[in-house]
Scaffold this motif. Structure first.
Motif, PDB file in Angstrom:
ATOM      1  N   ALA A 138      20.756  -2.987  43.371  1.00 49.14           N
ATOM      2  CA  ALA A 138      20.808  -1.596  42.915  1.00 49.14           C
ATOM      3  C   ALA A 138      19.972  -1.399  41.654  1.00 49.14           C
ATOM      4  O   ALA A 138      19.253  -0.398  41.519  1.00 49.14           O
ATOM      5  CB  ALA A 138      22.259  -1.186  42.662  1.00 49.14           C
ATOM      6  N   ASP A 142      16.386   1.050  41.447  1.00 52.20           N
ATOM      7  CA  ASP A 142      16.878   2.278  40.844  1.00 52.20           C
ATOM      8  C   ASP A 142      15.746   3.268  40.609  1.00 52.20           C
ATOM      9  O   ASP A 142      14.685   2.897  40.090  1.00 52.20           O
ATOM     10  CB  ASP A 142      17.567   1.953  39.512  1.00 52.20           C
ATOM     11  CG  ASP A 142      18.077   3.192  38.801  1.00 52.20           C
ATOM     12  OD1 ASP A 142      18.687   4.045  39.480  1.00 52.20           O
ATOM     13  OD2 ASP A 142      17.862   3.315  37.582  1.00 52.20           O
ATOM     14  N   LYS A 165      22.684   9.814  41.278  1.00 54.08           N
ATOM     15  CA  LYS A 165      22.288   8.724  42.166  1.00 54.08           C
ATOM     16  C   LYS A 165      22.551   7.345  41.556  1.00 54.08           C
ATOM     17  O   LYS A 165      23.119   6.463  42.194  1.00 54.08           O
ATOM     18  CB  LYS A 165      20.796   8.856  42.528  1.00 54.08           C
ATOM     19  CG  LYS A 165      20.438  10.155  43.219  1.00 54.08           C
ATOM     20  CD  LYS A 165      18.994  10.173  43.689  1.00 54.08           C
ATOM     21  CE  LYS A 165      17.980  10.005  42.579  1.00 54.08           C
ATOM     22  NZ  LYS A 165      18.072  11.070  41.547  1.00 54.08           N
ATOM     23  N   CYS A 169      25.149   4.444  42.899  1.00 54.41           N
ATOM     24  CA  CYS A 169      24.620   3.184  43.441  1.00 54.41           C
ATOM     25  C   CYS A 169      25.308   1.983  42.802  1.00 54.41           C
ATOM     26  O   CYS A 169      25.716   1.039  43.491  1.00 54.41           O
ATOM     27  CB  CYS A 169      23.113   3.098  43.202  1.00 54.41           C
ATOM     28  SG  CYS A 169      22.122   4.086  44.337  1.00 54.41           S
ATOM     29  N   THR A 180      22.650  -0.806  47.683  1.00 59.75           N
ATOM     30  CA  THR A 180      22.306   0.608  47.582  1.00 59.75           C
ATOM     31  C   THR A 180      21.080   0.801  46.712  1.00 59.75           C
ATOM     32  O   THR A 180      20.991   0.241  45.623  1.00 59.75           O
ATOM     33  CB  THR A 180      23.489   1.393  46.981  1.00 59.75           C
ATOM     34  OG1 THR A 180      24.686   1.043  47.664  1.00 59.75           O
ATOM     35  CG2 THR A 180      23.250   2.884  47.101  1.00 59.75           C
ATOM     36  N   ASN A 182      18.136   3.948  45.298  1.00 59.67           N
ATOM     37  CA  ASN A 182      17.994   5.400  45.182  1.00 59.67           C
ATOM     38  C   ASN A 182      16.556   5.765  44.866  1.00 59.67           C
ATOM     39  O   ASN A 182      15.829   4.989  44.238  1.00 59.67           O
ATOM     40  CB  ASN A 182      18.974   5.973  44.155  1.00 59.67           C
ATOM     41  CG  ASN A 182      18.585   5.679  42.722  1.00 59.67           C
ATOM     42  OD1 ASN A 182      17.738   6.363  42.147  1.00 59.67           O
ATOM     43  ND2 ASN A 182      19.207   4.664  42.122  1.00 59.67           N
TER      44      ASN A 182
END
Length: 279
Positions: A138, A142, A165, A169, A180, A182
């Protein structure tokens, strides 16, 4: 809704012989149901000796005296002697551990291990590494920082800047072990009326976050006050354009304006049917 200035004041202690995370989460959730009371919540982890428990009793009693009424104590303590030391405090003591353990022992016909720190330990190395790897993923993916290995993400959150976001995440990675990433939607995407090229092959993994323009302006103004980036006019334009683009591309999205990070994450998991990897 926040309690008014004349609300009843009570001090609540979350007491544990380990981190206190479980006790804190359960106790806080229960207290949120009482809107007419202003709670001062104090977490007291690692209360694992009689001496520590006795010192805590003195603190609890001081709080009760200051409030003019007894305190609330939520505890998850394995050692019965330590727990018994708390019973003498000027407080309502709510045992969050033994109540559930007892009825489960009766139902299962098996005595529990009654081991300290089982729920938040790193004994399961596989699960622990999965959590850390998800957090690292993550962080490295980012805000579109890197598209390397983006296809390995379980889900990619998209939306305008400051729509929630990044914290979502990180929460999903830490709490669920989900990889995750973003990616921001910016002016170039709105001008082209198309998703960023880097996301074209990931359409099935995309999930959008949106936010009301007025709230977005407040959030952005804290970061870059007085800039065009944070004007209401620009926020209104970006939100409208982003939502139109997400609808055009068939990407589901969620309004985060009045939702907590926990609620956003839970909604995403429910909508996408992703399965959490760690507990």
């Amino acid at each position: 809704m926040q309690p008014g200035p004349d609300a009843i004041k009570r001090t609540a202690f979350f007491v544990s012989d380990r981190t206190g995370i479980t006790c804190e989460m359960l106790g806080h959730s229960l207290l949120t149901q009482f809107e007419g009371v202003r709670f001062t919540e104090l977490t007291k982890p690692f209360i694992d000796t009689i001496d520590k428990a006795k010192a805590l009793v003195e603190e609890i009693n001081r709080a009760a005296e200051a409030d003019g009424t007894r305190s609330l104590v939520f505890c998850t303590l394995v050692n019965s002697e330590i727990e018994q030391a708390l019973v003498g405090a000027n407080a309502l003591v709510v045992d969050c551990f033994h109540f559930f353990i007892t009825i489960l022992e009766q139902e299962l016909g098996v005595r529990s291990a009654r081991v300290v720190g089982r729920s938040h330990s790193a004994d399961d190395l596989g699960e622990y590494h999965r959590r850390i790897e998800a957090v690292n993923f993550a962080l490295s993916h980012d805000d579109g920082i890197s598209t390397r290995d983006l296809g390995e993400a379980d889900i990619v959150l998209v939306g305008v800047s400051r729509s929630g976001k990044t914290p979502t995440c990180l929460y999903m990675a830490l709490q669920y072990g989900i990889r995750t990433a973003n990616y921001p939607l910016v002016a170039e995407d709105f001008n082209r009326n198309a998703l960023p090229p880097q996301l074209h092959q990931l359409r099935r993994k995309l999930y959008g976050l949106t936010i009301q323009p007025e709230r977005l302006q407040l959030v952005r103004n804290e970061r870059r006050p007085g800039s065009r980036y944070s004007t209401l006019t620009n926020c209104q334009f970006e939100v409208r354009a982003a939502e139109a683009l997400l609808r055009q591309e068939g990407v589901p999205y969620l309004d985060t304006t009045s939702k907590s990070i926990e609620e956003i994450a839970a909604t995403i998991l429910h909508d996408t049917r992703l399965v959490r990897h760690v507990y």
